[in-house]
Design a protein around this motif. Structure first.
Motif, PDB file in Angstrom:
ATOM      1  N   GLU A  52       0.846  -1.182  -0.066  1.00  0.00           N
ATOM      2  CA  GLU A  52      -0.100   0.002  -0.247  1.00  0.00           C
ATOM      3  C   GLU A  52       0.833   1.351   0.091  1.00  0.00           C
ATOM      4  O   GLU A  52       0.532   2.153  -0.738  1.00  0.00           O
ATOM      5  N   VAL A  55       2.321   1.546  -3.791  1.00  0.00           N
ATOM      6  CA  VAL A  55       1.372   2.120  -4.477  1.00  0.00           C
ATOM      7  C   VAL A  55       1.011   3.577  -4.433  1.00  0.00           C
ATOM      8  O   VAL A  55       0.750   4.388  -5.331  1.00  0.00           O
ATOM      9  N   ASP A  56       0.985   3.843  -2.954  1.00  0.00           N
ATOM     10  CA  ASP A  56       0.746   5.377  -2.785  1.00  0.00           C
ATOM     11  C   ASP A  56       1.885   6.286  -3.228  1.00  0.00           C
ATOM     12  O   ASP A  56       1.616   7.421  -3.690  1.00  0.00           O
ATOM     13  N   GLN A  57       3.189   5.603  -3.498  1.00  0.00           N
ATOM     14  CA  GLN A  57       4.326   6.544  -3.974  1.00  0.00           C
ATOM     15  C   GLN A  57       3.978   6.567  -5.433  1.00  0.00           C
ATOM     16  O   GLN A  57       4.704   7.508  -6.043  1.00  0.00           O
ATOM     17  N   ARG A  59       1.233   6.254  -7.352  1.00  0.00           N
ATOM     18  CA  ARG A  59       0.024   7.211  -7.903  1.00  0.00           C
ATOM     19  C   ARG A  59       0.344   8.498  -8.396  1.00  0.00           C
ATOM     20  O   ARG A  59      -0.050   8.963  -9.454  1.00  0.00           O
ATOM     21  N   PRO A  60       0.817   9.312  -7.680  1.00  0.00           N
ATOM     22  CA  PRO A  60       1.260  10.794  -8.032  1.00  0.00           C
ATOM     23  C   PRO A  60       1.942  10.469  -9.192  1.00  0.00           C
ATOM     24  O   PRO A  60       2.071  11.824 -10.055  1.00  0.00           O
ATOM     25  N   LYS A  64      -3.921   9.861 -13.148  1.00  0.00           N
ATOM     26  CA  LYS A  64      -5.107   9.000 -13.207  1.00  0.00           C
ATOM     27  C   LYS A  64      -5.110   8.228 -14.383  1.00  0.00           C
ATOM     28  O   LYS A  64      -5.877   6.928 -14.549  1.00  0.00           O
ATOM     29  N   VAL A  66      -3.144   5.658 -16.241  1.00  0.00           N
ATOM     30  CA  VAL A  66      -2.264   4.387 -15.919  1.00  0.00           C
ATOM     31  C   VAL A  66      -2.695   3.354 -16.649  1.00  0.00           C
ATOM     32  O   VAL A  66      -4.009   2.971 -16.814  1.00  0.00           O
ATOM     33  N   PHE A  71       1.379  -0.892 -11.966  1.00  0.00           N
ATOM     34  CA  PHE A  71       1.370  -1.102 -10.650  1.00  0.00           C
ATOM     35  C   PHE A  71       2.003  -2.298 -10.439  1.00  0.00           C
ATOM     36  O   PHE A  71       3.056  -2.539  -9.705  1.00  0.00           O
ATOM     37  N   SER A 218       9.710   3.681 -12.868  1.00  0.00           N
ATOM     38  CA  SER A 218       8.116   4.442 -13.098  1.00  0.00           C
ATOM     39  C   SER A 218       8.027   5.947 -13.739  1.00  0.00           C
ATOM     40  O   SER A 218       7.455   6.266 -14.479  1.00  0.00           O
ATOM     41  N   SER A 222       6.395   6.957 -17.137  1.00  0.00           N
ATOM     42  CA  SER A 222       5.232   7.949 -16.906  1.00  0.00           C
ATOM     43  C   SER A 222       5.334   8.928 -17.778  1.00  0.00           C
ATOM     44  O   SER A 222       4.193   9.660 -18.129  1.00  0.00           O
ATOM     45  N   SER A 226       0.470   8.901 -20.072  1.00  0.00           N
ATOM     46  CA  SER A 226      -0.759   9.774 -20.011  1.00  0.00           C
ATOM     47  C   SER A 226      -1.132   9.986 -21.513  1.00  0.00           C
ATOM     48  O   SER A 226      -2.335   9.922 -21.776  1.00  0.00           O
TER      49      SER A 226
END
Length: 234
Positions: A52, A55-57, A59-60, A64, A66, A71, A218, A222, A226
């Motif tokens: 968790e 994954v929180d790291q 997401r930013p 949105k 992705v 992940f 990542s 990234s 997008s």
């Protein structure tokens, strides 16, 4: 000097000099036992807590838009690298993450696959990305060369960063540990305390380098995610 780098030698003198030490990387599969998937306990809670946080790291970074499974791929890479780093700290265990052939095999396929897909799907965007906005016309050819080189060397820098950090710590442990036979008294006690602190530092380095390796991967992925997802939505 040969004995100093002996722990990094993948050759095993068994049959035909088979590189059996590379099989140590597969022992990561034994770290997470089958009981983890069957019995709920503190081990599973701790593992899920790590997932968790990770994954929180991520997401930013991706936002949105992705790609499905991104992940999971990065999380699998993170767990594999960190387990490999920790196994390399154990006595008589081959440190596979200290070799460029290992680290480059992790960094190159993911980066290359994403680059090939982005070139096929959005060639114009990738060409325009080589020239930052506001660049003077006279500097455009130079900027294209600089951006191309920085883009190409990314998997190499990831591989060298991970391998160099793991090699540096192991060599320091070998150099300091080899002096113990010739010391005594308070100096030996001080050396043992220093080695314990250095091993603790290496444990932190194993976690940090796995985190940095995955986060940088990542970030590189990234840059095109997008736009790719927006085009897929259209």
């Amino acid at each position: 000097m040969g004995d100093l780098f002996l722990s990094f030698n993948p050759q095993t003198e068994v049959i035909f000099e088979f590189s059996g030490n590379w099989l140590a990387a597969l022992s990561v599969l034994l770290v997470v036992p089958q009981g983890y998937w069957l019995v709920k306990g503190q081990y599973e809670k701790f593992f899920l807590w790590i997932i968790e946080l990770f994954v929180d790291q991520l997401r930013p970074i991706f936002g949105k838009m992705v790609s499905p499974g991104s992940f999971l791929i990065l999380l699998s890479m993170f767990v594999f690298v960190i387990m490999t780093n920790f196994l390399g700290l154990m006595p008589y265990v081959f440190t596979s993450s200290s070799h460029l052939s290992f680290t480059l095999s992790l960094a190159l396929p993911l980066w290359l696959g994403k680059m090939v897909l982005s070139v096929i799907k959005q060639l114009n965007y990738n060409l325009a990305h080589l020239v930052p906005e506001g660049t003077p016309g006279a500097l455009m050819p130079v900027m294209v060369i600089i951006e191309t080189v920085s883009l190409v060397i990314r998997p190499g820098t990831l591989a060298v960063r991970l391998a160099a950090n793991m090699v540096a710590g192991h060599l320091l442990l070998v150099l300091l540990g080899g002096q113990g036979a010739s010391l005594g008294g308070l100096v030996l006690i001080g050396l043992m305390i220093g080695l314990v602190l250095l091993v603790t530092l290496e444990c932190a380095v194993a976690c940090i380098q796995a985190y940095v390796f995955t986060i940088l991967s990542s970030l590189y992925l990234s840059e095109h995610s997008s736009l790719s997802m927006s085009k897929m939505g259209e």
